[in-house]
Design a protein around this motif. Structure first.
Motif: not given
Length: 165
Positions: A46-55, A57-59
């Motif tokens: 879950r923590t990795a997915r949250e970071g993925d979503e932010q990444g 969005a930035a991408w």
């Protein structure tokens, strides 16, 4: 002796968990437990997915900015007029106009039988459409339909002469 249902799993992230695998067929539990051990635990996943979503969005934001810059440079190069609409619609419309016209040029001129002279007429008609919303609406249109769409749009903008006056 019954096949065990509670398994001790050491996940790839190093965390340990006790998993009840009673919902799986007895002959599939060991294989599933082995697969689980190759995965991160739920918390790390879950923590990795949250970071993925932010990444992600930035991408996406960076990609949109790049597309916007390319579209604006293209608009200047081909003397396309500014579009009218809200700030957000104008930015989107500029990207859509660039994508629609670039796809049409590739399909009609480079891959098709449209001459450069015929394309210039299409391009000139495109310059007459300055409403961002129109270009947004055409973003999924087929390149072969562009000339007809432009003709219809420019005819709609022309004042009609009333023969009765």
């Amino acid at each position: 002796m019954a096949v065990k249902t509670i398994w001790q799993i050491t996940h790839s992230c190093g965390h340990h968990a006790e998993r009840d695998l009673s919902d799986r067929a007895a002959d599939r539990r060991a294989g599933f437990a082995e697969w689980l051990a190759k995965q991160e635990c739920t918390t790390c996943w879950r923590t990795a997915r949250e970071g993925d979503e932010q990444g992600k969005a930035a991408w996406l934001e960076a990609k949109r900015a790049q597309e916007q810059a390319e579209s604006e440079a293209w608009s200047q190069q081909y003397r396309m007029p500014p579009l009218e609409g809200t700030e957000r619609a104008v930015a989107w419309g500029v990207r859509c106009r660039h994508q629609v016209l670039a796809a049409a040029y590739t399909t009609l001129v480079l891959e098709g039988g449209t001459s450069e002279m015929e394309w210039e007429e299409i391009e000139e008609a495109a310059r007459a459409i300055d409403r961002a919303g129109w270009w947004i609406d055409q973003r999924s249109s087929e390149p072969d339909d562009l000339a007809e769409l432009l003709q219809t749009a420019t005819e709609a903008d022309r004042p009609t002469e009333n023969p009765h006056f």
